[in-house]
Design a protein around this motif. Structure first.
Motif, PDB file in Angstrom:
ATOM      1  N   LEU A 119     -32.218 -77.756 -25.550  1.00  0.00           N
ATOM      2  CA  LEU A 119     -31.667 -76.411 -25.418  1.00  0.00           C
ATOM      3  C   LEU A 119     -31.788 -75.948 -23.970  1.00  0.00           C
ATOM      4  O   LEU A 119     -32.808 -76.173 -23.316  1.00  0.00           O
ATOM      5  N   ASN A 120     -30.744 -75.290 -23.467  1.00  0.00           N
ATOM      6  CA  ASN A 120     -30.827 -74.751 -22.112  1.00  0.00           C
ATOM      7  C   ASN A 120     -31.182 -73.267 -22.163  1.00  0.00           C
ATOM      8  O   ASN A 120     -30.578 -72.505 -22.915  1.00  0.00           O
ATOM      9  N   CYS A 121     -32.164 -72.875 -21.364  1.00  0.00           N
ATOM     10  CA  CYS A 121     -32.566 -71.467 -21.297  1.00  0.00           C
ATOM     11  C   CYS A 121     -32.182 -70.914 -19.928  1.00  0.00           C
ATOM     12  O   CYS A 121     -32.604 -71.446 -18.901  1.00  0.00           O
ATOM     13  N   ILE A 122     -31.370 -69.868 -19.931  1.00  0.00           N
ATOM     14  CA  ILE A 122     -31.002 -69.205 -18.678  1.00  0.00           C
ATOM     15  C   ILE A 122     -32.101 -68.196 -18.356  1.00  0.00           C
ATOM     16  O   ILE A 122     -32.224 -67.157 -18.996  1.00  0.00           O
ATOM     17  N   SER A 123     -32.896 -68.546 -17.364  1.00  0.00           N
ATOM     18  CA  SER A 123     -34.054 -67.721 -17.030  1.00  0.00           C
ATOM     19  C   SER A 123     -33.607 -66.343 -16.542  1.00  0.00           C
ATOM     20  O   SER A 123     -32.693 -66.221 -15.734  1.00  0.00           O
ATOM     21  N   GLY A 124     -34.267 -65.306 -17.074  1.00  0.00           N
ATOM     22  CA  GLY A 124     -33.916 -63.948 -16.689  1.00  0.00           C
ATOM     23  C   GLY A 124     -32.889 -63.334 -17.622  1.00  0.00           C
ATOM     24  O   GLY A 124     -32.645 -62.130 -17.595  1.00  0.00           O
ATOM     25  N   LYS A 125     -32.270 -64.162 -18.456  1.00  0.00           N
ATOM     26  CA  LYS A 125     -31.249 -63.656 -19.377  1.00  0.00           C
ATOM     27  C   LYS A 125     -31.660 -63.920 -20.822  1.00  0.00           C
ATOM     28  O   LYS A 125     -31.423 -63.098 -21.691  1.00  0.00           O
ATOM     29  N   GLU A 126     -32.289 -65.072 -21.040  1.00  0.00           N
ATOM     30  CA  GLU A 126     -32.649 -65.470 -22.401  1.00  0.00           C
ATOM     31  C   GLU A 126     -34.157 -65.635 -22.526  1.00  0.00           C
ATOM     32  O   GLU A 126     -34.839 -65.916 -21.534  1.00  0.00           O
ATOM     33  N   ASN A 127     -34.644 -65.499 -23.743  1.00  0.00           N
ATOM     34  CA  ASN A 127     -36.067 -65.733 -23.973  1.00  0.00           C
ATOM     35  C   ASN A 127     -36.374 -67.215 -23.859  1.00  0.00           C
ATOM     36  O   ASN A 127     -35.578 -68.055 -24.254  1.00  0.00           O
ATOM     37  N   PHE A 128     -37.556 -67.492 -23.335  1.00  0.00           N
ATOM     38  CA  PHE A 128     -37.970 -68.880 -23.190  1.00  0.00           C
ATOM     39  C   PHE A 128     -38.397 -69.426 -24.557  1.00  0.00           C
ATOM     40  O   PHE A 128     -39.242 -68.834 -25.221  1.00  0.00           O
ATOM     41  N   PRO A 129     -37.803 -70.531 -24.993  1.00  0.00           N
ATOM     42  CA  PRO A 129     -38.099 -71.051 -26.334  1.00  0.00           C
ATOM     43  C   PRO A 129     -39.383 -71.877 -26.380  1.00  0.00           C
ATOM     44  O   PRO A 129     -39.950 -72.207 -25.336  1.00  0.00           O
ATOM     45  N   GLU A 130     -39.793 -72.221 -27.588  1.00  0.00           N
ATOM     46  CA  GLU A 130     -41.003 -73.042 -27.721  1.00  0.00           C
ATOM     47  C   GLU A 130     -40.685 -74.516 -27.939  1.00  0.00           C
ATOM     48  O   GLU A 130     -41.582 -75.344 -28.006  1.00  0.00           O
ATOM     49  N   ILE A 131     -39.422 -74.808 -28.065  1.00  0.00           N
ATOM     50  CA  ILE A 131     -38.990 -76.199 -28.298  1.00  0.00           C
ATOM     51  C   ILE A 131     -38.626 -76.848 -26.958  1.00  0.00           C
ATOM     52  O   ILE A 131     -38.500 -76.148 -25.946  1.00  0.00           O
ATOM     53  N   PRO A 132     -38.442 -78.179 -26.933  1.00  0.00           N
ATOM     54  CA  PRO A 132     -38.053 -78.840 -25.689  1.00  0.00           C
ATOM     55  C   PRO A 132     -36.779 -78.209 -25.108  1.00  0.00           C
ATOM     56  O   PRO A 132     -35.818 -77.957 -25.841  1.00  0.00           O
ATOM     57  N   CYS A 133     -36.811 -77.923 -23.829  1.00  0.00           N
ATOM     58  CA  CYS A 133     -35.682 -77.213 -23.219  1.00  0.00           C
ATOM     59  C   CYS A 133     -35.567 -77.546 -21.735  1.00  0.00           C
ATOM     60  O   CYS A 133     -36.453 -78.189 -21.160  1.00  0.00           O
ATOM     61  N   SER A 134     -34.458 -77.096 -21.158  1.00  0.00           N
ATOM     62  CA  SER A 134     -34.352 -77.040 -19.703  1.00  0.00           C
ATOM     63  C   SER A 134     -34.334 -75.559 -19.364  1.00  0.00           C
ATOM     64  O   SER A 134     -33.859 -74.738 -20.154  1.00  0.00           O
ATOM     65  N   VAL A 135     -34.839 -75.200 -18.205  1.00  0.00           N
ATOM     66  CA  VAL A 135     -34.852 -73.787 -17.828  1.00  0.00           C
ATOM     67  C   VAL A 135     -34.528 -73.655 -16.337  1.00  0.00           C
ATOM     68  O   VAL A 135     -35.033 -74.396 -15.501  1.00  0.00           O
ATOM     69  N   GLY A 136     -33.623 -72.701 -16.067  1.00  0.00           N
ATOM     70  CA  GLY A 136     -33.228 -72.525 -14.670  1.00  0.00           C
ATOM     71  C   GLY A 136     -32.480 -71.221 -14.474  1.00  0.00           C
ATOM     72  O   GLY A 136     -32.160 -70.524 -15.445  1.00  0.00           O
ATOM     73  N   ILE A 137     -32.215 -70.908 -13.207  1.00  0.00           N
ATOM     74  CA  ILE A 137     -31.422 -69.721 -12.882  1.00  0.00           C
ATOM     75  C   ILE A 137     -29.984 -70.185 -12.644  1.00  0.00           C
ATOM     76  O   ILE A 137     -29.693 -70.905 -11.694  1.00  0.00           O
ATOM     77  N   HIS A 138     -29.125 -69.785 -13.570  1.00  0.00           N
ATOM     78  CA  HIS A 138     -27.711 -70.153 -13.521  1.00  0.00           C
ATOM     79  C   HIS A 138     -27.036 -69.313 -12.438  1.00  0.00           C
ATOM     80  O   HIS A 138     -27.324 -68.123 -12.324  1.00  0.00           O
ATOM     81  N   PRO A 139     -26.142 -69.923 -11.651  1.00  0.00           N
ATOM     82  CA  PRO A 139     -25.497 -69.140 -10.582  1.00  0.00           C
ATOM     83  C   PRO A 139     -24.712 -67.921 -11.084  1.00  0.00           C
ATOM     84  O   PRO A 139     -24.461 -66.991 -10.311  1.00  0.00           O
ATOM     85  N   TRP A 140     -24.339 -67.885 -12.343  1.00  0.00           N
ATOM     86  CA  TRP A 140     -23.646 -66.710 -12.879  1.00  0.00           C
ATOM     87  C   TRP A 140     -24.607 -65.558 -13.145  1.00  0.00           C
ATOM     88  O   TRP A 140     -24.187 -64.424 -13.296  1.00  0.00           O
ATOM     89  N   TYR A 141     -25.883 -65.858 -13.274  1.00  0.00           N
ATOM     90  CA  TYR A 141     -26.848 -64.843 -13.714  1.00  0.00           C
ATOM     91  C   TYR A 141     -28.010 -64.685 -12.752  1.00  0.00           C
ATOM     92  O   TYR A 141     -29.162 -64.787 -13.149  1.00  0.00           O
ATOM     93  N   VAL A 142     -27.692 -64.468 -11.497  1.00  0.00           N
ATOM     94  CA  VAL A 142     -28.744 -64.186 -10.524  1.00  0.00           C
ATOM     95  C   VAL A 142     -28.974 -62.678 -10.567  1.00  0.00           C
ATOM     96  O   VAL A 142     -28.036 -61.900 -10.393  1.00  0.00           O
ATOM     97  N   LEU A 143     -30.210 -62.278 -10.835  1.00  0.00           N
ATOM     98  CA  LEU A 143     -30.505 -60.853 -10.990  1.00  0.00           C
ATOM     99  C   LEU A 143     -30.709 -60.186  -9.629  1.00  0.00           C
ATOM    100  O   LEU A 143     -30.951 -60.856  -8.621  1.00  0.00           O
ATOM    101  N   GLU A 144     -30.619 -58.867  -9.642  1.00  0.00           N
ATOM    102  CA  GLU A 144     -30.802 -58.112  -8.408  1.00  0.00           C
ATOM    103  C   GLU A 144     -32.176 -58.401  -7.797  1.00  0.00           C
ATOM    104  O   GLU A 144     -32.302 -58.633  -6.609  1.00  0.00           O
ATOM    105  N   ASP A 145     -33.198 -58.380  -8.663  1.00  0.00           N
ATOM    106  CA  ASP A 145     -34.547 -58.701  -8.177  1.00  0.00           C
ATOM    107  C   ASP A 145     -34.775 -60.208  -8.332  1.00  0.00           C
ATOM    108  O   ASP A 145     -35.472 -60.672  -9.229  1.00  0.00           O
ATOM    109  N   VAL A 146     -34.174 -60.942  -7.406  1.00  0.00           N
ATOM    110  CA  VAL A 146     -34.186 -62.399  -7.532  1.00  0.00           C
ATOM    111  C   VAL A 146     -35.594 -62.979  -7.361  1.00  0.00           C
ATOM    112  O   VAL A 146     -35.921 -64.011  -7.936  1.00  0.00           O
ATOM    113  N   ASN A 147     -36.431 -62.268  -6.605  1.00  0.00           N
ATOM    114  CA  ASN A 147     -37.801 -62.783  -6.419  1.00  0.00           C
ATOM    115  C   ASN A 147     -38.586 -62.756  -7.727  1.00  0.00           C
ATOM    116  O   ASN A 147     -39.273 -63.718  -8.064  1.00  0.00           O
TER     117      ASN A 147
END
Ligand SMILES: [Zn+2]
Length: 218
Positions: A22-50
């Motif tokens: 499962l892919n988790c879009i960090s900052g947009k979706e909740n982090f799952p407990e199952i095996p996943c990939s997690v990253g910041i998708h270029p479509w969903y960069v938040l204002e407070d990127v730090n």
């Protein structure tokens, strides 16, 4: 029965005998407990990127985060280009630090993605997900030592010549945001490549073990 592996999807599917990353879009979706990939998708960069990046760091270091991504560059999104590069660079560094593979999103930006990976001296396996381009670009990805993940676009028949020649040790399959069963993508590949399904399944299981350093328990 050998499992089918779907290395990139956005919604778990009702698909028996398959292992789905499962892919988790960090900052947009909740982090799952199952095996996943997690990253910041270029479509969903938040204002407070730090802050978004700090959250990603915590998530990415969890044991069930098998890869960083999808992340990368996209020329068709409104996200500021310079910001896209900065956050992509950070994620390459994070992957290097954690020694976890990268799953790449690239839209009309392959050359820029290649350059950024080189500049950041990537030391982990790099997988270009949803590859739907011609053999020439595919071969250039493989020549650089990177991997390719095929999705539903191969079903359209435009990548048959690449499928016939691609190095089987360098590939994966995925459903991304589609509802297609990953088995159909495997089947299509087998028919074009003229190999047995079980041989392909075994090869992909080996590729997965090697790159994601994770053994699927059934
Ligand atoms: Zn995706």
């Amino acid at each position: 029965m050998l499992p089918y592996i779907d290395i990139h999807n956005h919604r778990l599917q009702e698909a028996p005998n398959s292992f789905q990353l499962l892919n988790c879009i960090s900052g947009k979706e909740n982090f799952p407990e199952i095996p996943c990939s997690v990253g910041i998708h270029p479509w969903y960069v938040l204002e407070d990127v730090n802050a978004q990046y700090e959250t990603l760091k915590l998530q990415a270091s969890k044991e069930n985060a098998l890869a960083i991504g999808e992340c990368g560059l996209d020329k068709l999104t409104e996200t500021n280009w310079q910001l896209q590069i900065e956050i992509f660079e950070k994620q390459i560094q994070l992957a290097n630090e954690l020694q976890k593979p990268l799953i790449i999103h690239s839209v009309k930006a392959y050359q820029e993605v290649f350059a950024t990976l080189r500049e950041q001296k990537v030391t982990v396996p790099v997988i270009f997900h949803g590859f739907n381009k011609k053999a020439e670009l595919g071969n250039s990805i493989l020549l650089q030592g990177y991997y390719i993940s095929f999705g539903t676009s191969i079903l359209q028949g435009n990548q048959d010549d690449f499928i016939q020649s691609v190095d089987l040790e360098k590939i994966f399959f995925e459903t991304d945001d589609k509802s297609t069963n990953v088995v159909d993508i495997y089947s299509y590949f087998c028919s074009v490549r003229k190999i047995r399904m079980s041989a392909l399944q075994e090869q992909i299981i080996q590729n997965f073990k090697k790159i994601f350093r994770y053994t699927i328990v059934e």
